[in-house]
Design an enzyme around this catalytic site. Sequence first.
Site, PDB file in Angstrom:
ATOM      1  N   HIS A   1      30.945  42.960  49.126  1.00 14.97           N
ATOM      2  CA  HIS A   1      31.202  41.708  48.408  1.00 14.97           C
ATOM      3  C   HIS A   1      30.282  41.620  47.202  1.00 14.97           C
ATOM      4  O   HIS A   1      29.142  42.087  47.234  1.00 14.97           O
ATOM      5  CB  HIS A   1      31.100  40.489  49.323  1.00 14.97           C
ATOM      6  CG  HIS A   1      29.718  40.050  49.706  1.00 14.97           C
ATOM      7  ND1 HIS A   1      28.949  39.241  48.911  1.00 14.97           N
ATOM      8  CD2 HIS A   1      28.970  40.285  50.816  1.00 14.97           C
ATOM      9  CE1 HIS A   1      27.805  38.985  49.528  1.00 14.97           C
ATOM     10  NE2 HIS A   1      27.780  39.606  50.675  1.00 14.97           N
TER      11      HIS A   1
ATOM     12  N   GLU B   1      32.626  36.126  49.925  1.00 15.26           N
ATOM     13  CA  GLU B   1      32.170  36.485  51.268  1.00 15.26           C
ATOM     14  C   GLU B   1      31.241  35.414  51.833  1.00 15.26           C
ATOM     15  O   GLU B   1      31.314  35.051  53.002  1.00 15.26           O
ATOM     16  CB  GLU B   1      31.440  37.839  51.243  1.00 15.26           C
ATOM     17  CG  GLU B   1      31.159  38.428  52.628  1.00 15.26           C
ATOM     18  CD  GLU B   1      29.805  38.054  53.220  1.00 15.26           C
ATOM     19  OE1 GLU B   1      29.537  38.424  54.374  1.00 15.26           O
ATOM     20  OE2 GLU B   1      28.989  37.385  52.537  1.00 15.26           O
ATOM     21  N   GLU B   2      30.392  34.900  50.965  1.00 14.01           N
ATOM     22  CA  GLU B   2      29.340  33.978  51.408  1.00 14.01           C
ATOM     23  C   GLU B   2      29.888  32.636  51.883  1.00 14.01           C
ATOM     24  O   GLU B   2      29.168  31.840  52.466  1.00 14.01           O
ATOM     25  CB  GLU B   2      28.318  33.752  50.285  1.00 14.01           C
ATOM     26  CG  GLU B   2      27.554  35.009  49.866  1.00 14.01           C
ATOM     27  CD  GLU B   2      26.556  35.500  50.913  1.00 14.01           C
ATOM     28  OE1 GLU B   2      26.438  34.870  51.975  1.00 14.01           O
ATOM     29  OE2 GLU B   2      25.906  36.526  50.662  1.00 14.01           O
TER      30      GLU B   2
ATOM     31  N   ASP C   1      21.657  40.758  48.174  1.00 16.44           N
ATOM     32  CA  ASP C   1      22.784  40.474  49.063  1.00 16.44           C
ATOM     33  C   ASP C   1      23.918  39.993  48.181  1.00 16.44           C
ATOM     34  O   ASP C   1      23.950  38.833  47.787  1.00 16.44           O
ATOM     35  CB  ASP C   1      22.381  39.424  50.092  1.00 16.44           C
ATOM     36  CG  ASP C   1      23.538  38.952  50.961  1.00 16.44           C
ATOM     37  OD1 ASP C   1      24.634  39.503  50.842  1.00 16.44           O
ATOM     38  OD2 ASP C   1      23.333  38.017  51.757  1.00 16.44           O
TER      39      ASP C   1
ATOM     40  N   HIS D   1      18.733  35.600  51.420  1.00 18.72           N
ATOM     41  CA  HIS D   1      19.180  34.295  50.907  1.00 18.72           C
ATOM     42  C   HIS D   1      18.065  33.499  50.231  1.00 18.72           C
ATOM     43  O   HIS D   1      18.070  32.277  50.216  1.00 18.72           O
ATOM     44  CB  HIS D   1      19.877  33.470  52.001  1.00 18.72           C
ATOM     45  CG  HIS D   1      21.266  33.980  52.294  1.00 18.72           C
ATOM     46  ND1 HIS D   1      22.235  33.216  52.879  1.00 18.72           N
ATOM     47  CD2 HIS D   1      21.847  35.181  52.041  1.00 18.72           C
ATOM     48  CE1 HIS D   1      23.349  33.928  52.986  1.00 18.72           C
ATOM     49  NE2 HIS D   1      23.131  35.127  52.497  1.00 18.72           N
TER      50      HIS D   1
END
Lengths: 330, 349
Positions: free
Chosen positions: B63, B205-206, B173, B312
Amino acid sequence: MKPLIKKLTETFSPSGYENAIREVITDEIKDFADEIRVDALGNLIARKGSGGKKIMIAAHMDEIGLIVNHVDEKGFARFSPLGTFLPHTLVGARVRFLNGAYGVVGAEYLKKETQTKLAPLDKMFIDTGATSPKDSPVKIGDVAALERPFHDLGKRLIAKSMDNRVSVAVLIETMRKLKTTAHEVYFVFTTQEEVQVRGAITSAFGIAPEIGIAIDICPVGDTPDSAKKEVSLGKGVSIKIKDPLMIADPRIVTWMIKAAEKANIPYQREVSTLGSTDARAIQVAGAGAMVGGISIPCRYVHSPSEMVDYDDVQNTVKLLITLLEKKIEL
Amino acid sequence: MKTDFLKSLLSSSGLSGFEIPVAELIKEKWASLTDELDQSALGSLHGLKRGSGKGHSVMIATHMDAIGLIVSKVSGEFLHVANLGGIDIRVLPGQAVIVHSERGDLSGIIAQPPAHLLPEGEAKGAVALKHLLIDVGLSARQVARKIKIGDTVSFATEPTEMSGGLLAGHSLDNRASVAALTLCLEELQSRDHIWDVWAAATVQEEIGHMGASTSAFQIRPDIAIAVNVTFAKGPGATNWETFELGSGPTIGLGAVNHPFLHQQFKELAEKLEIPFGIEILPGRSGTDGDDLQISVEGIPTIVISIPIRYMHTPVEVVATKDIQRTARLLTEFVAMLDADFLEKIVWDD
């Protein structure tokens, strides 16, 4: 459109039990569609026009309701929710069962020392006037919806199930007024939205649209000490940018905003931290679709008395017609 | 490892649902590495690198979206925001951010109101997102003119190369995995492979893996690999769910991961002497893999992850050699896929 909204909001059809409302809608739209069908989940799908873009416009026709999970020895009907209820708005509400029985919602713990605490749903019951399971007019599995009449306050309207019958009215009115469209438009009255958006999953898979638009209500931030949200009642159609489960396609947002500005339709930009709509299911059905949402601002959502502004309702129809009439360039 | 491309990915915006800036960068890079390149209805990039065989394909999904914030309300000269993805709110106050407005990017900072001005009880611990404000330095009138509800807000932190081959930055990420997949595509240019490879840079995706399910439905690969990041050991993160930074990629094991693919990856890594960890994923993996597996009629899937620290937050940390190892493992796996591979995936033994 007010008599139509009255008729739709005074119909009783909770999630999974949409027969009554589907019948009412079918009757209203049958002369304005090129083709009408009902799919396996009960979604009512009406096509209008052909060529151009394949567009799905969805408004869910179900409403939140209660389902009896047992009747206790004193005749009180205990229930589970069909959809999300706010406990503080439920105590004292009247309900009507699909079999015609009436009842009032009561709660345990209404003693003096606990009066100020909210009772959870499993501490509530429906009193149907029965004294035992034997003389109870309802049994396990019987379904009820909130019972409140529609009131016209002039500019503002209140009713139960304004979520989402006001959008159903908008779709019906759009179908009536839309003389021609350059597109293949599917008006879909979806089922089971209030129980995790189920009807839209299958209807979107079946239709496989390029563009999906959900019409729904959205909570507002304009009542005393309400959530930090910009959308207000009466300030225009709410164009969805994001809710917790869906981000609208930026191309669709731009298309809607440009159309609203060009046609002088008042609109508001919506970033919502509560609730979601059919759009989230349409977005990910099959290989996916470009989706957006148009919301009618609504106060007291999921209570027995939901309020909308009639100008917002009419402006939503105007915007939809503007969007569907012309060629679409994204 | 050359980190230019990765660093450009980290410096680019492209938050969940608003991936265009990062998609453009990847498109430019993949154009010469793939035979076909297009985008799904939701904006995921699909790059096809054709193999010499006929028909079979493996999809490698990374992603490209990143977590961030979005303007939800304008109050005078300050902005209220909502989250895009699972942002760690504890690290937000004091961060430098960029507000992406139609009128151009604006530098801002995240401010938290003084404790005595917060509602009772709200000043303890991390201050909730609803109380945080963004200050871009403009007057209320200028803010009203330039910033709109729905404008996205991303971290302004630039990537930092640290000692020991480590790189820190926001959006590692999952841009670290995009870099690994890109490296794999580069390596495949000079390798023979029978299977077609679908490189996918997925969107959203998140916020629920919306890109993965729709891309897999469109591509319909025979097998799927989700490459994502996992938790590296760090302060307070030491249990079995964490992996030493620089100890190689992890190979997923558990529901989402097909046991045969797990076995194949493990044997391959051992043969190539690539260090690896085994990531136990008993239920959902929290990656694109969850949705790839149940797309269409079901796709044998595996999750390969790169360990990073401080997930994150704006200072995620990766060991660049883990990115190279992941790329190599992917390349060798693709090269290993023969005409009969699919028939070997059975449930009997």
